[in-house]
Structure formats: C-alpha cells, structure tokens
Enzyme design. Structure first.
Site, short mmCIF file in Angstrom:
data_model
loop_
_atom_site.label_atom_id
_atom_site.label_comp_id
_atom_site.label_asym_id
_atom_site.label_seq_id
_atom_site.Cartn_x
_atom_site.Cartn_y
_atom_site.Cartn_z
N ASP A 65 0.68 -1.25 -0.07
CA ASP A 65 0.09 -0.14 -0.06
C ASP A 65 0.80 1.39 -0.09
OD1 ASP A 65 1.10 -0.40 2.78
OD2 ASP A 65 -0.87 -0.86 3.31
N ASN A 136 -7.67 -2.37 14.54
CA ASN A 136 -9.09 -2.82 14.17
C ASN A 136 -9.08 -4.02 13.38
OD1 ASN A 136 -8.09 -1.83 12.00
ND2 ASN A 136 -9.67 -0.20 11.82
N HIS A 138 -7.27 -4.66 10.35
CA HIS A 138 -7.12 -4.43 9.10
C HIS A 138 -5.79 -5.03 8.51
CE1 HIS A 138 -4.87 -0.55 10.33
NE2 HIS A 138 -4.21 -0.94 9.05
N GLU A 143 -9.95 -1.89 5.49
CA GLU A 143 -10.36 -1.51 6.59
C GLU A 143 -11.70 -2.51 6.92
OE1 GLU A 143 -9.15 0.45 8.77
OE2 GLU A 143 -8.74 2.33 7.80
#
Length: 243
Positions: A65, A136, A138, A143
C-alpha cells in the site's frame, strides 16, 4: 495455520526470517509491508545479506500500500520507508521494486494507477507475503467491512487507523493522509505463503479473532483463516492466551 509466540519482537522476527528464507530462493517474489511490525524482520534480511548469505539482485517485490497524494519523497511515504528500512541496504534492482504510486488527487489518474498495479499483481506469483495488522484487524489498508474478494483499490481510512498512524506524523491526525491505495484481500490471499506479524497489546483483539477460526468481514485479518500456508508470529503482549 501455524502459531508462534515469542518473548521479544527480535526473537519473533528471527523466526519470521527463517520461515521466509525457507520458502524463497534468489529469484523469488516477495510481498512487503510497512509500519513498525516488519522493521526487525527487515534488519534480519539486511544482516544476512551483508554477511554474504543472500542476494536480492534478482528478487522482485510488491508492496501492499501507499498513501494517496503524499509526496513520494516525504519522510513518511511508504516509498521512503521501504528505502530507508530495507532497499537502500541490500543489492536489490530498483526496476524490480513495485510500490503503489498514487501520488495524485486526480481520481481518473488514480483509477489508471489502481488498474495498472492490479494487472502487475495478477501477472506475478508472490512466494511470501509479509503482513502486519491494525488494532481494528485491518490488513494492508483493507479496513473493517472490506469484501474478501476485493482487489487493488483506493480506501478512505478509518479514524482508528488515522489515529494509530498519527504517531508517524507528530501525533497530529490532521497531518495523516486520509486516503490510501492498497492491495485488496483477494490479492493478498493469492500469495503462496503469508507471514502475519502482530506485536503489542493493542493487537490482541485482532489476533484473538484470527485464532477463533471464523471469518468476519469486520475483522479483515480473519480472511486468512482458510489460506493453506499462514504463519502467525506474535509477541506475548499480542498473544490473547498469555495472562
């Protein structure tokens, strides 16, 4: 899935490198990650290379990314991160390095960049993918709520992710880019082997969800459950079974 718990990040990273090296040769393709989790692993790669044990001149890499519309040479761009933490210290051929390049805010240009990177990934065969995980759940910048069949895409980052990444931007959330380009979950799962790194107490919940063995779109890391070759490597702080 194989699961390993270590006292320290350094010990965990030595194991990660041993697994990586057992699954590649000097002509392999690597999937690489940014963030704090793989830094010690990259140090292991550099040290072994400098000892004369491994050459990267014929290795191909694909990064997961990159932030959208950040200057390529910004100190917190993932282009800079990879060169500072790995590429500048090994004999890799720059032409074999693939990092997403969404260095624009023009959506039409971004769409072409996304397609181009996805096409490159489709033509590649990643031997080992390195993954970290967000608090979280990801993976890359996929996400919570991201479809497990997603391919390369532009994502609006969740507030939790922006907050986590603000530590790299003087803890100022306003300085953190709000969008990123990321491999999709489908792209990640196409790797032959996946090394999943999780360090620190804030990763416990994500690791617990992964170990529970049930896919949950709200925890993208659980997409790894049915992959045939996943190595989960954690420190005690991230291990949900450690008291």
């Amino acid at each position: 899935m194989e699961y390993f718990v270590f006292d320290t990040i350094e010990e965990a990273s030595k194991k990660a490198y041993a697994i990586m090296k057992a699954n590649i040769n000097e002509h392999s393709t690597l999937g690489l990650a940014t963030g704090s989790s793989p830094v010690a692993l990259y140090k292991e790669m550099i040290a072994d290379h400098k000892a004369g044990n491994f050459s990267y001149k014929d290795i191909t890499t694909f990064n997961l990314d990159e932030y959208v519309n950040i200057d390529k040479n910004h100190p917190e761009s993932y282009y800079s991160f990879m060169h500072n933490n790995l590429f500048n210290h090994i004999d890799i051929n720059e032409e074999r390095i693939h990092i997403p390049a969404p260095y624009t805010n023009d959506d039409a240009k971004l769409a072409k960049i996304v397609k181009g990177y996805n096409d490159e990934l489709e033509a590649a065969s990643v031997d080992v993918q390195i993954l970290g995980v967000g608090s979280n759940g990801h993976i890359a910048f996929n996400e919570p709520g991201t479809a497990f069949d997603s391919t390369v895409h532009i994502v609006n980052l969740k507030e939790n992710t922006i907050k986590d990444n603000s530590r790299f931007f003087d803890f100022d959330m306003e300085k953190v880019p709000k969008r990123a380009m990321t491999m999709g979950i489908k792209n990640i799962l196409q790797a032959k082997n996946i090394i999943f790194l999780a360090f620190g107490a804030n990763k416990r919940d994500a690791v617990a969800k992964l170990l529970a063995g049930k896919e949950d779109v709200n925890y993208p890391c659980t997409s790894l459950i049915n992959h045939p070759h996943v190595y989960v490597i954690v420190d005690k702080a991230a291990d949900p079974t450690t008291k």
